[in-house]
Write a protein that holds these residues in place. Structure first.
Motif, PDB file in Angstrom:
ATOM      1  N   ILE A  29       0.975  -0.941  -0.370  1.00  0.00           N
ATOM      2  CA  ILE A  29       0.172  -0.041   0.152  1.00  0.00           C
ATOM      3  C   ILE A  29       1.013   1.599   0.000  1.00  0.00           C
ATOM      4  O   ILE A  29       1.744   1.405   0.458  1.00  0.00           O
ATOM      5  N   VAL A  30       0.633   2.376  -0.703  1.00  0.00           N
ATOM      6  CA  VAL A  30       1.295   3.375  -0.838  1.00  0.00           C
ATOM      7  C   VAL A  30       0.429   5.036  -0.781  1.00  0.00           C
ATOM      8  O   VAL A  30      -0.610   4.619  -1.119  1.00  0.00           O
ATOM      9  N   LYS A  31       0.531   6.016   0.027  1.00  0.00           N
ATOM     10  CA  LYS A  31       0.209   6.857   0.322  1.00  0.00           C
ATOM     11  C   LYS A  31       0.530   7.811   0.214  1.00  0.00           C
ATOM     12  O   LYS A  31       1.559   7.908  -0.284  1.00  0.00           O
ATOM     13  N   ILE A  32       0.040   8.677  -0.987  1.00  0.00           N
ATOM     14  CA  ILE A  32       0.512   9.942  -1.620  1.00  0.00           C
ATOM     15  C   ILE A  32       0.035  11.252  -1.035  1.00  0.00           C
ATOM     16  O   ILE A  32      -1.246  11.775   0.089  1.00  0.00           O
ATOM     17  N   ILE A  33       1.438  11.791  -0.040  1.00  0.00           N
ATOM     18  CA  ILE A  33       1.452  12.975   0.366  1.00  0.00           C
ATOM     19  C   ILE A  33       1.203  14.573  -0.741  1.00  0.00           C
ATOM     20  O   ILE A  33       2.349  14.150  -1.657  1.00  0.00           O
ATOM     21  N   ALA A  34      -0.004  14.742  -0.830  1.00  0.00           N
ATOM     22  CA  ALA A  34       0.555  16.178  -2.179  1.00  0.00           C
ATOM     23  C   ALA A  34       1.277  17.023  -1.220  1.00  0.00           C
ATOM     24  O   ALA A  34       0.368  18.006  -0.628  1.00  0.00           O
ATOM     25  N   ILE A  35       2.453  17.401  -2.059  1.00  0.00           N
ATOM     26  CA  ILE A  35       3.310  18.813  -1.309  1.00  0.00           C
ATOM     27  C   ILE A  35       2.566  19.894  -2.196  1.00  0.00           C
ATOM     28  O   ILE A  35       2.890  20.059  -3.391  1.00  0.00           O
ATOM     29  N   SER A  36       2.048  20.632  -0.893  1.00  0.00           N
ATOM     30  CA  SER A  36       1.139  22.346  -2.023  1.00  0.00           C
ATOM     31  C   SER A  36       1.726  23.212  -1.320  1.00  0.00           C
ATOM     32  O   SER A  36       1.503  24.996  -1.421  1.00  0.00           O
ATOM     33  N   LYS A  37       3.240  23.422  -1.280  1.00  0.00           N
ATOM     34  CA  LYS A  37       4.046  24.674  -0.909  1.00  0.00           C
ATOM     35  C   LYS A  37       4.145  25.399  -2.348  1.00  0.00           C
ATOM     36  O   LYS A  37       4.414  26.603  -1.930  1.00  0.00           O
ATOM     37  N   TYR A  38       4.052  25.564  -2.983  1.00  0.00           N
ATOM     38  CA  TYR A  38       4.217  26.647  -4.100  1.00  0.00           C
ATOM     39  C   TYR A  38       2.754  26.465  -4.823  1.00  0.00           C
ATOM     40  O   TYR A  38       2.484  27.290  -5.269  1.00  0.00           O
ATOM     41  N   SER A  39       1.803  25.487  -3.917  1.00  0.00           N
ATOM     42  CA  SER A  39      -0.175  25.943  -4.349  1.00  0.00           C
ATOM     43  C   SER A  39      -1.100  26.969  -3.548  1.00  0.00           C
ATOM     44  O   SER A  39      -0.881  26.868  -2.355  1.00  0.00           O
ATOM     45  N   THR A  40      -1.348  27.249  -4.263  1.00  0.00           N
ATOM     46  CA  THR A  40      -3.207  27.745  -3.653  1.00  0.00           C
ATOM     47  C   THR A  40      -4.325  27.154  -2.443  1.00  0.00           C
ATOM     48  O   THR A  40      -4.214  25.668  -3.308  1.00  0.00           O
ATOM     49  N   SER A  41      -4.690  27.975  -1.793  1.00  0.00           N
ATOM     50  CA  SER A  41      -5.964  26.967  -1.315  1.00  0.00           C
ATOM     51  C   SER A  41      -6.840  26.682  -2.621  1.00  0.00           C
ATOM     52  O   SER A  41      -7.113  26.220  -2.405  1.00  0.00           O
ATOM     53  N   ALA A  42      -6.873  27.356  -2.818  1.00  0.00           N
ATOM     54  CA  ALA A  42      -8.126  27.508  -4.227  1.00  0.00           C
ATOM     55  C   ALA A  42      -7.675  26.302  -5.002  1.00  0.00           C
ATOM     56  O   ALA A  42      -8.105  24.924  -4.859  1.00  0.00           O
ATOM     57  N   GLU A  43      -6.496  26.052  -5.468  1.00  0.00           N
ATOM     58  CA  GLU A  43      -5.364  24.939  -6.037  1.00  0.00           C
ATOM     59  C   GLU A  43      -5.898  23.541  -5.169  1.00  0.00           C
ATOM     60  O   GLU A  43      -5.652  22.280  -5.922  1.00  0.00           O
TER      61      GLU A  43
END
Length: 224
Positions: A29-43
């Motif tokens: 099983i693999v869990k994905i963490i989406a790294i949002s440091k360059y992304s906005t709250s809307a994204e």
């Protein structure tokens, strides 16, 4: 890109993750963490709308801001950056799901002190500098097992869940693979560890094939 086009794009990323996972085992099983440091709250909201729940930030102030802006959504927040000692209380006020980058004994002791004072616990991963690169933080492989056991024994408010590392900064796939294998070998030797976090947008398939069960994907998840 419309929401429907974005969903098709993300489905392709998920297919790549699934293919790599199946090359390891049907049961891996693999869990994905989406790294949002360059992304906005809307994204982040756009990605949430097609199923992603776990997001990671590398600056405490950005994590706090986005967590507040998106507090109505049932998101799982991860802190993946280098933690300065003077920011520990700020991080604990947010109480992230997982702290990925415990990179020194000194930080562990300071974290333990603050956690004890607040009567809190924190799930964390110990960062390993498996490629032995000056530009990276973390424990050297030779001392990693001993340090892990020391933190478990002396810092009871830190719940160590496993290890994290960043793949070698190289164009040579064999060198990157070796760095992942080093981390995975350490992970396998740790009593009770359940998370081996390796792999980012450029090398996640190789990381999964080397045993990673948590990947940190930034640009590829936000189509940047």
């Amino acid at each position: 890109m419309t929401q429907e086009e974005y969903k098709i794009y993300i489905d392709d990323v998920l297919r790549r993750v699934e293919s790599a996972r199946l090359r390891v085992s049907d049961y891996h099983i693999v869990k994905i963490i989406a790294i949002s440091k360059y992304s906005t709250s809307a994204e982040i909201e756009k990605l949430y709308a097609i199923g992603q729940r776990a997001f990671g930030e590398n600056k405490v102030q950005d994590l706090k801001a986005k967590a507040n802006e998106l507090e109505e959504l049932p998101l799982e927040w991860h802190f993946v950056g280098n933690l300065q000692k003077n920011k520990i209380n700020n991080l604990l006020d947010i109480n992230p799901t997982l702290f990925h980058s415990l990179d020194s004994i000194e930080l562990a002791y300071e974290l333990q002190k603050k956690l004890k004072a607040k009567e809190m616990t924190l799930d964390a991963l110990m960062q390993i500098n498996s490629a032995k690169e000056d530009s990276k933080h973390g424990f050297m492989p030779e001392v990693a097992v001993e340090a892990y056991e020391k933190i478990k024994k002396e810092c009871p408010n830190i719940n160590l869940k496993g290890v994290m590392s960043i793949g070698a900064h190289s164009q040579d796939k064999n060198i990157i693979k070796k760095s992942f294998e080093t981390t995975f070998d350490i992970y396998k030797s740790l009593d009770g560890a359940s998370i081996c976090s390796m792999g980012m947008s450029g090398d996640f398939e190789l990381a999964i094939e080397c045993g990673s069960n948590m990947i940190r994907l930034g640009s590829i998840m936000f189509n940047k």
